[in-house]
Design an enzyme around this catalytic site. Structure first.
Site, PDB file in Angstrom:
ATOM      1  N   THR A  19      46.563  37.409  37.910  1.00 38.21           N
ATOM      2  CA  THR A  19      46.834  36.244  38.772  1.00 38.21           C
ATOM      3  C   THR A  19      45.865  35.095  38.507  1.00 38.21           C
ATOM      4  OG1 THR A  19      45.464  37.283  40.457  1.00 38.21           O
ATOM      5  CG2 THR A  19      47.856  37.538  40.702  1.00 38.21           C
ATOM      6  N   ASP A  47      45.027  45.116  44.520  1.00 35.47           N
ATOM      7  CA  ASP A  47      45.718  45.371  45.786  1.00 35.47           C
ATOM      8  C   ASP A  47      45.128  44.439  46.827  1.00 35.47           C
ATOM      9  OD1 ASP A  47      45.446  48.123  44.238  1.00 35.47           O
ATOM     10  OD2 ASP A  47      47.294  48.140  45.403  1.00 35.47           O
ATOM     11  N   VAL A  52      43.505  32.141  33.709  1.00 38.19           N
ATOM     12  CA  VAL A  52      43.565  32.680  32.340  1.00 38.19           C
ATOM     13  C   VAL A  52      44.765  33.617  32.239  1.00 38.19           C
ATOM     14  CG1 VAL A  52      42.412  34.055  30.573  1.00 38.19           C
ATOM     15  CG2 VAL A  52      41.061  32.513  31.995  1.00 38.19           C
ATOM     16  N   TYR A  72      24.237  32.923  35.295  1.00 37.26           N
ATOM     17  CA  TYR A  72      24.961  32.547  34.073  1.00 37.26           C
ATOM     18  C   TYR A  72      23.932  32.213  33.010  1.00 37.26           C
ATOM     19  CZ  TYR A  72      29.360  31.142  31.886  1.00 37.26           C
ATOM     20  OH  TYR A  72      30.479  31.078  31.092  1.00 37.26           O
ATOM     21  N   PHE A  87      34.388  37.956  24.598  1.00 40.61           N
ATOM     22  CA  PHE A  87      34.686  36.550  24.253  1.00 40.61           C
ATOM     23  C   PHE A  87      33.970  35.636  25.238  1.00 40.61           C
ATOM     24  CE2 PHE A  87      37.042  32.573  24.777  1.00 40.61           C
ATOM     25  CZ  PHE A  87      37.079  32.134  23.455  1.00 40.61           C
ATOM     26  N   TRP A  88      33.355  34.578  24.704  1.00 40.07           N
ATOM     27  CA  TRP A  88      32.710  33.562  25.554  1.00 40.07           C
ATOM     28  C   TRP A  88      33.047  32.205  24.968  1.00 40.07           C
ATOM     29  CZ3 TRP A  88      26.848  32.107  25.887  1.00 40.07           C
ATOM     30  CH2 TRP A  88      26.646  31.330  27.032  1.00 40.07           C
ATOM     31  N   TYR A 144      36.166  39.358  28.998  1.00 42.81           N
ATOM     32  CA  TYR A 144      35.767  37.950  29.102  1.00 42.81           C
ATOM     33  C   TYR A 144      35.337  37.569  30.506  1.00 42.81           C
ATOM     34  CZ  TYR A 144      40.386  37.069  31.124  1.00 42.81           C
ATOM     35  OH  TYR A 144      41.490  37.092  31.938  1.00 42.81           O
ATOM     36  N   GLY A 145      35.403  38.479  31.462  1.00 37.98           N
ATOM     37  CA  GLY A 145      34.965  38.195  32.828  1.00 37.98           C
ATOM     38  C   GLY A 145      34.615  39.485  33.534  1.00 37.98           C
ATOM     39  N   GLY A 146      33.969  39.368  34.680  1.00 39.46           N
ATOM     40  CA  GLY A 146      33.553  40.571  35.421  1.00 39.46           C
ATOM     41  C   GLY A 146      33.753  40.370  36.910  1.00 39.46           C
TER      42      GLY A 146
HETATM   43  N1  LIG Z   1      34.339  34.321  28.797  1.00 37.50           N
HETATM   44  C1  LIG Z   1      34.834  33.098  28.893  1.00 37.50           C
HETATM   45  O1  LIG Z   1      34.650  32.246  28.018  1.00 37.50           O
HETATM   46  C2  LIG Z   1      35.657  32.751  30.098  1.00 37.50           C
HETATM   47  C3  LIG Z   1      36.403  31.564  30.121  1.00 37.50           C
HETATM   48  C4  LIG Z   1      37.207  31.317  31.227  1.00 37.50           C
HETATM   49  C5  LIG Z   1      37.213  32.209  32.302  1.00 37.50           C
HETATM   50  N2  LIG Z   1      36.436  33.323  32.240  1.00 37.50           N
HETATM   51  C6  LIG Z   1      36.439  34.308  33.317  1.00 37.50           C
HETATM   52  O2  LIG Z   1      37.778  34.676  33.532  1.00 37.50           O
HETATM   53  C7  LIG Z   1      37.931  35.123  34.849  1.00 37.50           C
HETATM   54  C8  LIG Z   1      39.110  34.404  35.469  1.00 37.50           C
HETATM   55  O3  LIG Z   1      38.779  33.014  35.616  1.00 37.50           O
HETATM   56  P1  LIG Z   1      39.826  32.017  36.270  1.00 37.50           P
HETATM   57  O4  LIG Z   1      39.172  30.724  36.493  1.00 37.50           O
HETATM   58  O5  LIG Z   1      41.083  32.080  35.480  1.00 37.50           O
HETATM   59  O6  LIG Z   1      40.064  32.756  37.661  1.00 37.50           O
HETATM   60  P2  LIG Z   1      40.720  32.153  38.982  1.00 37.50           P
HETATM   61  O7  LIG Z   1      41.955  31.411  38.632  1.00 37.50           O
HETATM   62  O8  LIG Z   1      39.645  31.478  39.749  1.00 37.50           O
HETATM   63  O9  LIG Z   1      41.140  33.486  39.728  1.00 37.50           O
HETATM   64  C9  LIG Z   1      40.225  34.472  40.094  1.00 37.50           C
HETATM   65  C10 LIG Z   1      40.818  35.810  39.717  1.00 37.50           C
HETATM   66  O10 LIG Z   1      39.897  36.857  40.001  1.00 37.50           O
HETATM   67  C11 LIG Z   1      40.521  37.829  40.827  1.00 37.50           C
HETATM   68  N3  LIG Z   1      39.482  38.395  41.671  1.00 37.50           N
HETATM   69  C12 LIG Z   1      38.702  37.735  42.545  1.00 37.50           C
HETATM   70  N4  LIG Z   1      37.807  38.586  43.088  1.00 37.50           N
HETATM   71  C13 LIG Z   1      38.058  39.811  42.562  1.00 37.50           C
HETATM   72  C14 LIG Z   1      37.489  41.094  42.719  1.00 37.50           C
HETATM   73  N5  LIG Z   1      36.471  41.304  43.567  1.00 37.50           N
HETATM   74  N6  LIG Z   1      38.002  42.124  42.021  1.00 37.50           N
HETATM   75  C15 LIG Z   1      39.030  41.906  41.168  1.00 37.50           C
HETATM   76  N7  LIG Z   1      39.602  40.729  40.946  1.00 37.50           N
HETATM   77  C16 LIG Z   1      39.115  39.682  41.644  1.00 37.50           C
HETATM   78  C17 LIG Z   1      41.578  37.054  41.590  1.00 37.50           C
HETATM   79  O11 LIG Z   1      42.572  37.928  42.052  1.00 37.50           O
HETATM   80  P3  LIG Z   1      43.494  37.582  43.322  1.00 37.50           P
HETATM   81  O12 LIG Z   1      44.607  36.711  42.840  1.00 37.50           O
HETATM   82  O13 LIG Z   1      43.956  38.904  43.774  1.00 37.50           O
HETATM   83  O14 LIG Z   1      42.633  36.857  44.339  1.00 37.50           O
HETATM   84  C18 LIG Z   1      42.084  36.139  40.477  1.00 37.50           C
HETATM   85  O15 LIG Z   1      42.935  36.830  39.611  1.00 37.50           O
HETATM   86  C19 LIG Z   1      36.596  34.866  35.539  1.00 37.50           C
HETATM   87  O16 LIG Z   1      35.841  36.054  35.516  1.00 37.50           O
HETATM   88  C20 LIG Z   1      35.958  33.820  34.659  1.00 37.50           C
HETATM   89  O17 LIG Z   1      34.558  33.812  34.758  1.00 37.50           O
HETATM   90  C21 LIG Z   1      35.668  33.597  31.176  1.00 37.50           C
END
Ligand SMILES: NC(=O)c1ccc[n+]([C@@H]2O[C@H](COP(=O)([O-])OP(=O)(O)OC[C@H]3O[C@@H](n4cnc5c(N)ncnc54)[C@H](OP(=O)(O)O)[C@@H]3O)[C@@H](O)[C@H]2O)c1
Length: 371
Positions: A190, A214, A193, A88, A308-309, A283-285
């Protein structure tokens, strides 16, 4: 009717007038040290399940303008894991870095120069903007680094309100001028966000097309997203097998905005859904796969790819504005208009919560440590 961006701003302004969180009248308690804390620490970057250790730390001193907070709850977010891994861009200094970035706690004691009208023992506070070191039982930070929040919501919502719900709120307003009736498409629906996007969009009359991966239990996940207000939910494989994804839109208008937190094929399919001159915001990967765009999507569709960050957005002059938005989001939680799935795990079971967050037990809801 105004655009969602304008509607959100107006809602936040109304709330600013209404909330006016009253100064606490409780007696302030001044102490020079916090109680000894237990913390999740790392000395080097690497796989979180290998480099993290739980240890006692010396009672931190409370400076004149500091506040000692007893933590109540803190989530394990994907970006927390990325910080520990060292991938990060902004990370705490090593060694002896305390993990965690957001959370909620209760004011335990104040430094002698802290105005007890600003904060009092018992108040619920969050670090705002979020900052390092929330995975520990007691945290000391300057009073100005804490934002008092309402205490009539479940602590796990106050603990998680900044990183994910605020990201959802910003992305709905900052990139495309959407009007009620418009559609957006997102993957990773899911995620927290994703769940927030669905509900905030619905509140402002927007339709959502949602893509999930899936995995076992996808039917149940789809039903839950529909209950939150999702218009359509597709698994990635359902879309991979369809030549013209737009045939799935039915009466919905072609989406102007796409939100990508996965990358790889899940990002490509968002671009297929987007209308001419649409915008995809990454915003995520989560898949760790790159975003690739076809030449024809650039030339013939003139798509825009943005990023977006939240950390960058909050480091600008938005500190005060972000606190008002956090109050707005917590008011939605209080009114039952914003909810998302979380699993509370006692801090004493930190290893279990970490393994679940790392996906070792299959897909699990957001892990929130309860102190
Ligand atoms: N840029 C920014 O400022 C910012 C801010 C906030 C969050 N984010 C990013 O947003 C994303 C979501 O964060 P969150 O905290 O909301 O997530 P979270 O609630 O922890 O949930 C994780 C999500 O990722 C999916 N996932 C996990 N491993 C995966 C894979 N190998 N391939 C595809 N999907 C996968 C999960 O799907 P399942 O339900 O199928 O397990 C779930 O939808 C993250 O990448 C986070 O870093 C970015």
């Amino acid at each position: 009717m105004g655009s969602p961006g304008r509607l959100l701003t107006a809602a936040v302004r109304r709330l600013r007038l209404r909330v006016g969180i009253k100064p606490s009248t409780a007696m302030a308690r001044y102490l020079s040290t916090c109680p000894p804390a237990r913390a999740v620490i790392y000395d080097q970057h690497g796989p979180p399940d290998q480099v993290l250790r739980v240890a006692d730390v010396a009672p931190p001193e409370i400076g004149d303008r500091d506040v000692c907070v007893r933590m109540l709850a803190a989530p394990i977010n994907p970006s927390d894991l990325n910080r520990i891994e060292g991938v990060y861009p902004v990370r705490p200094p090593l060694p002896a870095a305390v993990a965690g970035y957001e959370g909620v706690g209760q004011v335990h004691a104040l430094g002698p120069a802290v105005d007890s009208d600003y904060l009092s023992p018992g108040d619920w506070v969050i670090p705002s903007p979020p900052s390092f070191g929330t995975w520990q039982t007691y945290v000391v930070k300057p009073a100005a680094a804490w934002h008092r929040v309402r205490s009539d919501v479940p602590p796990q919502y106050a603990a998680t309100v900044t990183v994910n719900p605020l990201t959802a709120l910003r992305m709905l307003g900052d990139f495309v001028n959407l009007s009620p009736g418009d559609t957006l498409v997102q993957n990773g629906a899911t995620s927290i966000v994703g769940q927030c996007i669905i509900q905030l969009a619905k509140l402002h009359g927007l339709h959502t097309i949602n893509i999930i991966r899936d995995r076992p239990g996808w039917e149940e996940a789809k039903d839950k997203l529909k209950q939150l207000g999702a218009d359509e939910v597709f698994t990635q494989s359902q879309l991979d097998s369809i030549k013209n994804v737009k045939s799935l839109l039915g009466a919905l208008p072609e989406p102007a905005l796409g939100l990508n937190c996965v990358g790889g094929n899940a990002a490509s399919v968002i671009m297929k859904f987007l209308r001419q001159s649409g915008t995809m915001v990454t915003y995520g990967g989560m898949s760790k796969k790159p975003v690739t765009i076809s030449t024809s999507s650039f030339i013939f569709k003139d798509l825009s790819l943005r990023g977006f960050w939240l950390q960058k957005w909050m480091n600008s002059d938005k500190a005060e504005e972000s606190r008002t938005m956090i109050d707005y989001l917590l008011s939605l939680v209080h009114e039952g208009k914003l909810k998302y799935e979380m699993e509370l795990t006692p801090f004493s079971d930190f290893r279990l919560a970490l393994d679940k967050a790392l996906g070792k037990h299959g897909s699990r809801p957001k892990q929130v440590l309860s102190f």
